[in-house]
Design a protein around this motif. Structure first.
Motif, PDB file in Angstrom:
ATOM      1  N   LEU A   1      46.484  41.176  25.939  1.00  0.00           N
ATOM      2  CA  LEU A   1      47.021  41.826  24.747  1.00  0.00           C
ATOM      3  C   LEU A   1      47.872  43.037  25.137  1.00  0.00           C
ATOM      4  CD1 LEU A   1      43.901  41.783  22.373  1.00  0.00           C
ATOM      5  CD2 LEU A   1      45.686  40.040  22.645  1.00  0.00           C
ATOM      6  N   SER A   2      48.335  43.075  26.392  1.00  0.00           N
ATOM      7  CA  SER A   2      49.040  44.253  26.885  1.00  0.00           C
ATOM      8  C   SER A   2      50.529  44.233  26.585  1.00  0.00           C
ATOM      9  CB  SER A   2      48.830  44.387  28.401  1.00  0.00           C
ATOM     10  OG  SER A   2      49.486  43.338  29.106  1.00  0.00           O
TER      11      SER A   2
ATOM     12  N   GLN B   1      40.348  51.108  27.403  1.00  0.00           N
ATOM     13  CA  GLN B   1      40.920  49.999  28.157  1.00  0.00           C
ATOM     14  C   GLN B   1      39.884  49.412  29.115  1.00  0.00           C
ATOM     15  OE1 GLN B   1      43.736  50.665  31.438  1.00  0.00           O
ATOM     16  NE2 GLN B   1      45.136  49.215  30.430  1.00  0.00           N
TER      17      GLN B   1
ATOM     18  N   THR C   1      44.744  45.452  27.936  1.00  0.00           N
ATOM     19  CA  THR C   1      45.516  46.208  26.952  1.00  0.00           C
ATOM     20  C   THR C   1      46.478  47.147  27.686  1.00  0.00           C
ATOM     21  OG1 THR C   1      43.738  47.841  26.858  1.00  0.00           O
ATOM     22  CG2 THR C   1      43.710  46.075  25.202  1.00  0.00           C
ATOM     23  N   ARG C   2      47.176  47.970  26.932  1.00  0.00           N
ATOM     24  CA  ARG C   2      48.208  48.836  27.504  1.00  0.00           C
ATOM     25  C   ARG C   2      47.902  50.293  27.168  1.00  0.00           C
ATOM     26  NH1 ARG C   2      52.113  51.231  29.846  1.00  0.00           N
ATOM     27  NH2 ARG C   2      54.318  50.733  29.495  1.00  0.00           N
TER      28      ARG C   2
ATOM     29  N   ARG D   1      47.606  50.460  23.231  1.00  0.00           N
ATOM     30  CA  ARG D   1      48.422  49.495  22.484  1.00  0.00           C
ATOM     31  C   ARG D   1      47.867  48.088  22.677  1.00  0.00           C
ATOM     32  NH1 ARG D   1      54.268  48.226  24.577  1.00  0.00           N
ATOM     33  NH2 ARG D   1      53.038  46.638  25.645  1.00  0.00           N
ATOM     34  N   LEU D   2      47.808  47.339  21.579  1.00  0.00           N
ATOM     35  CA  LEU D   2      47.330  45.960  21.605  1.00  0.00           C
ATOM     36  C   LEU D   2      48.365  45.042  20.970  1.00  0.00           C
ATOM     37  CD1 LEU D   2      44.625  47.686  21.741  1.00  0.00           C
ATOM     38  CD2 LEU D   2      43.515  45.710  20.651  1.00  0.00           C
TER      39      LEU D   2
END
Length: 319
Positions: free
Chosen positions: A23-24, A281, A291-292, A302-303
Motif C-alpha cells: 500500500l506504499s 509503519q 506503507t509510506r 500514506r496508504l
C-alpha cells in the motif's frame, strides 16, 4: 534522499519474504484489463501512425486542444523538463514528490522549496503538483494560469488528476502556449505502472523540443496498445472514478477507528497523521503490509487503497 513508495525490496530485507500487501504507492490496485497484444506490438518498432493514434486518443481523454507528447511515464517527463530552458532559479511548491528537485538539481538548477504559491512568483521555473503528493493539496486551474504569467516556465504535475478531471489545467492549453507544461501519468489511475507511459501537454514549440529530447521511440508497442484501449474507454474511467471515491471514504473510516486523522490525499491514496509514523509503519509491516512514511514529516503515513476484499480484511485485522 530521493526515496519512493513501491520499495518492497526494502520491506523484504527488513522483515522477510512473504505475501506482502503493498500500500506504499498511489497506483490503482485494480488495473485496466490489458488488451490482447499483437505480435507486432512486441516485435516491431512503433510506427508514426501508431504513435499519432495514441496522441489523438490522449488528447480526447484529457480534453486538450493540443496533442500530448507520449513519454515513458511522467518520470521521463520530469527528467526532460530541466533541459527545456537554461538553468536558473527553480522553485518547487512543497513538500511534494522529490524527483522534481532531484532532476532539476542534477541538471544545474538552483532549487528551493517554498510553502505558498505566491513564493513561486519570479522564478525561472516553478513546479506545482496538483493534486499534491502526499497531502492532496489542490490548486484552482485559473489561479495556476495566473501564476504562469509571473514565472518564465510553470510545470504542473497532474500525475494524480485522473480521478478528479476538474482540477486539470490540460484542457486550457493551446498551440501558442510557451509558459506551461502539464505532466500526466498513465500508470497510476489505470494501474499499469510497469508499462511506463505518460504524457507532457504544452504548446507547439515546447512540444517539438520535448519530442526532440525524448528521441524517436519514447514509448513501447505494448504501452501504445494499452494506452489506446484504456484512454478511449470512458465507461471504465467513470466506473473507476466512482469506485475510488467510495474506497477512499472506506479507508478514512477504517483508520479513524485506530485514532488516525486525515491529512489529505486523493482517491488513489490517503495520508494520515499518527503519533509516530515509523512505529505505525513497523506495526503494519509485521502483518506484511507495506506503507509510506516521509523523512520531513515524522507523523505522516500514506496508504494506497487495497484492490480486493482480502486486502481490506488484512488491513482491518492489522489495524
Amino acid at each position: 534522499m530521493r526515496d519512493h513508495g513501491g520499495d518492497t525490496d526494502a520491506a523484504v530485507a527488513r522483515y522477510g519474504a512473504g505475501d506482502w500487501l503493498d500500500l506504499s504507492t498511489g497506483i490503482n490496485a485494480r488495473p485496466y484489463p490489458m488488451p490482447e497484444l499483437s505480435s507486432r506490438a512486441l516485435t516491431a518498432l512503433p510506427t508514426r501512425a501508431e504513435i499519432d493514434a495514441l496522441k489523438t486518443i490522449a488528447q480526447q481523454a484529457y480534453g486538450a486542444s493540443v496533442r500530448p507528447v507520449p513519454l515513458a511515464g511522467a518520470q521521463a517527463a520530469i527528467q526532460l523538463v530541466p533541459r527545456l530552458a537554461r538553468p536558473g532559479e527553480a522553485r518547487i511548491l512543497g513538500p511534494t514528490y522529490n524527483e522534481h528537485a532531484g532532476a532539476l538539481s542534477a541538471a544545474g538548477w538552483r532549487v528551493s522549496e517554498v510553502r505558498e504559491t505566491g513564493a513561486l512568483e519570479g522564478a525561472d521555473l516553478a513546479v506545482v503538483v496538483n493534486p499534491n503528493n502526499p497531502d492532496g493539496r489542490r490548486h484552482d486551474p485559473a489561479r495556476l494560469r495566473a501564476l504562469s504569467r509571473r514565472v518564465r516556465l510553470l510545470i504542473v504535475d497532474e500525475s494524480f488528476a485522473d480521478p478528479e478531471p476538474e482540477v486539470s489545467l490540460a484542457g486550457t492549453l493551446g498551440a501558442a502556449e510557451d509558459r506551461i507544461v502539464v505532466l500526466r501519468s498513465f500508470g497510476k489511475f489505470y494501474g499499469l505502472a510497469g508499462l511506463r507511459l505518460g504524457f507532457a501537454i504544452t504548446g507547439a514549440a515546447l512540444a517539438v523540443r520535448l519530442r526532440s529530447l525524448a528521441g524517436p521511440w519514447a514509448v513501447s508497442g505494448p504501452a501504445i496498445a494499452a494506452g489506446c484501449a484504456a484512454l478511449g474507454d470512458a465507461a471504465w474511467q467513470a466506473e473507476t472514478r466512482a469506485r475510488l471515491r467510495a474506497d477512499a471514504a472506506r479507508l478514512d473510516a477504517m483508520v479513524a477507528s485506530a485514532g488516525w486523522s486525515l491529512v489529505g490525499g486523493t482517491p488513489l491514496f490517503r495520508t494520515y497523521e499518527v503519533p509516530d509514523a515509523a512505529a505505525a509503519q513497523d506495526a503494519l509491516a509485521r502483518h506484511l503490509i507495506w506503507t509510506r512514511i516521509f523523512p520531513y514529516a515524522p507523523r505522516w503515513i500514506r496508504l494506497g487503497l487495497p484492490g480486493d476484499e482480502a486486502g481490506w480484511s488484512r488491513l482491518q485485522a492489522a489495524l
